[in-house]
Design an enzyme around this catalytic site. Structure first.
Site, PDB file in Angstrom:
ATOM      1  N   CYS A 299       3.044  94.596  66.724  1.00 55.64           N
ATOM      2  CA  CYS A 299       3.291  96.034  66.576  1.00 55.64           C
ATOM      3  C   CYS A 299       4.748  96.355  66.903  1.00 55.64           C
ATOM      4  O   CYS A 299       5.386  97.173  66.227  1.00 55.64           O
ATOM      5  CB  CYS A 299       2.375  96.834  67.492  1.00 55.64           C
ATOM      6  SG  CYS A 299       0.619  96.629  67.157  1.00 55.64           S
TER       7      CYS A 299
ATOM      8  N   ASP B  53      38.782  96.998  89.635  1.00 55.22           N
ATOM      9  CA  ASP B  53      37.860  95.874  89.471  1.00 55.22           C
ATOM     10  C   ASP B  53      37.053  95.971  88.176  1.00 55.22           C
ATOM     11  O   ASP B  53      36.387  95.002  87.800  1.00 55.22           O
ATOM     12  CB  ASP B  53      36.877  95.817  90.648  1.00 55.22           C
ATOM     13  CG  ASP B  53      37.578  95.562  91.970  1.00 55.22           C
ATOM     14  OD1 ASP B  53      38.565  94.808  91.966  1.00 55.22           O
ATOM     15  OD2 ASP B  53      37.148  96.129  92.984  1.00 55.22           O
TER      16      ASP B  53
ATOM     17  N   ASP C   6      36.167  90.660  95.132  1.00 58.62           N
ATOM     18  CA  ASP C   6      37.378  91.428  95.450  1.00 58.62           C
ATOM     19  C   ASP C   6      37.447  91.521  96.977  1.00 58.62           C
ATOM     20  O   ASP C   6      36.419  91.462  97.660  1.00 58.62           O
ATOM     21  CB  ASP C   6      37.283  92.811  94.821  1.00 58.62           C
ATOM     22  CG  ASP C   6      38.372  93.736  95.326  1.00 58.62           C
ATOM     23  OD1 ASP C   6      39.551  93.385  95.156  1.00 58.62           O
ATOM     24  OD2 ASP C   6      38.040  94.789  95.906  1.00 58.62           O
TER      25      ASP C   6
ATOM     26  N   ASP D 201      34.458  96.944  93.880  1.00 64.06           N
ATOM     27  CA  ASP D 201      34.105  98.327  94.194  1.00 64.06           C
ATOM     28  C   ASP D 201      35.063  99.353  93.615  1.00 64.06           C
ATOM     29  O   ASP D 201      34.767 100.542  93.617  1.00 64.06           O
ATOM     30  CB  ASP D 201      34.058  98.530  95.712  1.00 64.06           C
ATOM     31  CG  ASP D 201      35.460  98.548  96.325  1.00 64.06           C
ATOM     32  OD1 ASP D 201      36.283  97.706  95.914  1.00 64.06           O
ATOM     33  OD2 ASP D 201      35.717  99.413  97.175  1.00 64.06           O
TER      34      ASP D 201
END
Length: 742
Positions: free
Chosen positions: A22, A632, A425, A628
């Site tokens: 389906c 980045d 980082d 963050d």
């Protein structure tokens, strides 16, 4: 440079789908429409996600789904996240009616081995089976006919053909023998048709109940929305529906109430429980100037909150969209399953035909040949195949969300378990990201106060962590900050501006070298500060074509308490860790050494971070990037799996595939853990889905399964697949109390 055309996202609620075939039919119907760029249908959520060119009509999409034989409803964005209304009739009523009508036909079969004959007469059997076959079973005829008309097959077609054959054989036998009761009357197969339909309905009902449990995370998040808000306008406090709150309104939140909006505390002090949003178990102290998130609970004080975001723009709404997006998406392995399902039903029809022909050629009675072919049709339902992957993904992403790990898509979930290298980082990820100005070293002839005054002039208006540290120091020393003109960021280096007719530059050692200046008398002090893990920035002035060094500023940033344990856990999992930093080599080395990271790169520009990630991938590593900040975002996008810290910028969170809402690095290993467990459940589910058919079809073809047992096995396959996925709901992150493992 070519740019992608803008697209519109349209979501449809699709009803009537029963198996993977389906899904393929609905996707084919949608992809064939002009303007549709892609379409993905999820059997578990019963939703179709369509990417189309602007102007594509959602109504046209819905009509295409209806034409393909299914129900379709256009889903409108609802900022409140209110749950869908419940159906008028209980969902179990067809099952209950089917059991009531089928039980008199099934019980005699169960009692016959004990010499008890209570089988109803032929006409009674016909009266009991007919409402089940053509009333409760009408859904299979309707959907099966639509599939056949479209030149494809699905579960409904298999069930309709199989039960119709058993019912038709029984009617023909009745007619042939005149419908008389008696010991000489041959066995009829009404119980096979009625019980199979009832079992299929029972399986679908149990499956639907189990699927609702996999979406419990979404319902729990939706339940966080309060219905009303206390809004203070012109000094008058009134209660209004949350949907009517506007940005800028001041909202009063009393003790024990949920915060209705995202905003900033303007008055009051209280503890706020954000555990259901971030997984953070401890209530956080909120005072004027602190941000609060809609859906969190105000514990013990009265707060006045200035609204910054409402409705669909709140963090809670974004979290719900992320979880829904992940649960609606398809894992890469599902594409292989879809290709298998596309040819599955035609192959089963062929096997059923060969079964019947084989029994006839072997000299068997044609009634027995037909019943064995019916058993093949019934047991070969591809329901479990269609549910194996999405059920596990829904359960995995749902339980992860309840513990503050937001997984953006199914591909990230499937890839995360294979990660071999994690790139971090430094600032704001491994460290707190709140550096303090710990030292000012002025060049000969320049005073420390003047150095701070000029540095503050450059940094005013900036939201960079180092800028905030400079401004806090300037305010604490009551420095009068002069005006700066033409502030310009120098990515990865620093910034520049015009102050008092001179051009000032503040930035890294790279910027110092590019300016053609040397550290001179400050070199030894700078080296010592860097060896101590400090970040050093240099202030330079250019006047009348002559550049001079004014001094240095040293910043200290604390390593996050959870960082060392997180790195240790990753190393225990056999995962390599790498740190990238725009800081100087000394500062980067100090952090890396403290955390046990042996590979690091310092003075890395934002563009170079992405290049470093791509280089690791080119070397054969499966890379996860943890960051963050805005700088980045390119590296997060370049990685196989991007992981953003929840306390970071919206750009980072929007780019990353996984967001850690608590901002704790232990969540990185937790994300890998739930990914591995979810991938394991997917493999288990696919094994069982295929095993049912690999074992069941030959047994049915050789006459070792009657249609009733085949129907029970088929229903059990779907329920067991969803039930197995639900074990993921017992997962807990490492370190939580009462830890359970799926």
């Amino acid at each position: 440079m070519t740019t992608s055309p803008p697209t519109a996202a349209i979501t449809l609620q699709v009803g009537g789908m029963t198996c993977a075939s389906c899904v393929g039919r609905v996707e084919k119907a949608l992809k064939g429409l002009p303007g549709v760029l892609s379409a993905s249908v999820n059997l578990a959520t019963e939703r179709a996600s369509v990417q189309a060119l602007p102007g594509t009509s959602a109504t046209t999409l819905a009509q295409a789904v209806v034409k393909a034989g299914y129900e379709a409803t256009i889903m409108r964005p609802d900022a409140s996240g209110a749950p869908a209304p419940l159906p008028r009739l209980p969902e179990w009523w067809p099952v209950a009616l089917g059991v009531a009508l089928s039980l008199p036909l099934l019980l005699p079969m169960l009692l016959a081995p004990f010499g008890i004959d209570v089988m109803p007469g032929p006409w009674w059997q016909l009266a009991l089976a007919t409402p089940v076959q053509f009333g409760l079973g009408w859904r299979f005829y309707r959907a099966g006919f639509q599939a056949a008309r479209a030149g494809s097959g699905n579960m409904d077609l298999l069930v309709a053909l199989g039960t119709s054959a058993a019912y038709g054989l029984s009617v023909w036998t009745m007619w042939r023998h005149g419908g008389h009761d008696g010991a000489t009357h041959p066995h009829l197969y009404f119980e096979a048709s009625a019980v199979v339909i009832t079992l299929v309905l029972l399986g679908k009902w149990l499956e639907a109940r189990a699927k609702r449990q996999t979406t419990e995370a979404i319902r729990a998040l939706n339940a966080l929305w309060p219905a009303t808000a206390h809004v203070r306008r012109d000094g008058v406090e009134t209660d209004v529906p949350v949907a009517q709150v506007r940005v800028g309104d001041r909202v009063v939140v009393r003790p024990g109430e949920r915060v209705p909006v995202d905003g900033v505390v303007s008055e009051g002090r209280s503890h706020v429980d954000e555990s259901q949003l971030t997984g953070e178990s401890r209530p956080l102290v909120k005072a004027p100037g602190d941000t609060v998130t809609g859906g969190s609970i105000n514990a013990d004080g009265l707060l006045c909150v200035d609204t910054r975001a409402v409705g669909a723009e709140t963090a809670l709404a974004r979290i719900i969209r992320l979880v829904e997006s992940a649960q609606a998406a398809k894992a890469p392995i599902q594409k292989t399953v879809d290709r298998v399902s596309a040819v599955f039903v035609p192959v089963v029809l062929g096997i059923a035909a060969l079964t019947g022909a084989g029994w006839l050629l072997a000299g068997g009675a044609w009634e027995q040949a037909l019943i064995n072919a019916v058993a093949v049709l019934v047991i070969a339902c591809p329901c479990a195949l269609g549910l194996a992957t999405p059920a596990a993904i829904m359960a995995g992403t749902g339980v992860a969300a309840t513990h503050g790990i937001l997984i953006r898509d199914a591909q990230a979930l499937e890839l995360a378990h294979a990660v071999t290298t994690v790139v971090f980082d430094k600032t704001g990820t491994l460290t707190e990201g709140r550096p303090a100005l710990v030292s000012l070293q002025a060049a000969p002839g320049i005073g420390a106060a003047e150095l701070l005054r000029l540095a503050a002039a450059l940094q005013q208006g900036s939201d960079h962590p180092l800028a905030r540290a400079v401004m806090e120091r300037a305010r604490s020393e009551h420095v009068v900050v002069p005006e700066a003109l033409g502030n310009t960021a120098l990515p990865g280096r620093g910034l520049e501006a015009q102050v008092g007719g001179a051009r000032l530059l503040l930035g890294s050692g790279r910027l110092l070298r590019e300016s053609g200046l040397a550290a001179g008398a400050l070199a030894a002090a700078a080296q010592q500060l860097q060896d101590d893990g400090r970040t050093v920035s240099w202030l330079m002035r250019e006047l009348n074509g002559t550049a001079e060094l004014l001094g240095l500023l040293a910043f200290g940033d604390r390593i996050k308490p959870s960082a060392a344990a997180a790195i240790t856990r990753l190393h225990a999992l056999g995962i390599r860790t790498v740190m990238l930093s725009g800081d100087n080599a000394g500062s980067a080395a100090a952090v890396a050494h403290t955390l046990g990271i042996t590979e690091f790169r310092a003075e890395v520009l934002p563009a170079d971070k992405a290049a470093a990630v791509q280089a690791l991938r080119a070397g054969g590593a499966v890379v996860a990037m943890v960051g963050d900040g805005i700088n980045d975002a390119p590296a997060l996008a370049a990685a196989d799996v991007g992981i953003a810290m929840g306390g970071g910028t919206d750009v980072a969170m929007d780019t990353a595939a996984i967001t850690l809402m608590r901002g704790e690095l232990g969540g990185v290993a937790d994300a890998f853990d739930i990914s591995r467990r979810t991938s394991r459940k997917i493999r288990q589910n696919l094994f069982w889905a295929f095993a049912y058919n690999v074992v069941g079809i030959p047994l049915a073809a050789f006459g070792l399964l009657n249609p009733v047992i085949a129907g029970a096995a088929m229903a059990l396959s779907s329920v067991s697949v969803v039930g197995n996925a639900l074990w993921l709901r017992r997962w807990r992150p490492a370190g939580t109390t009462s830890q359970e493992r799926a």
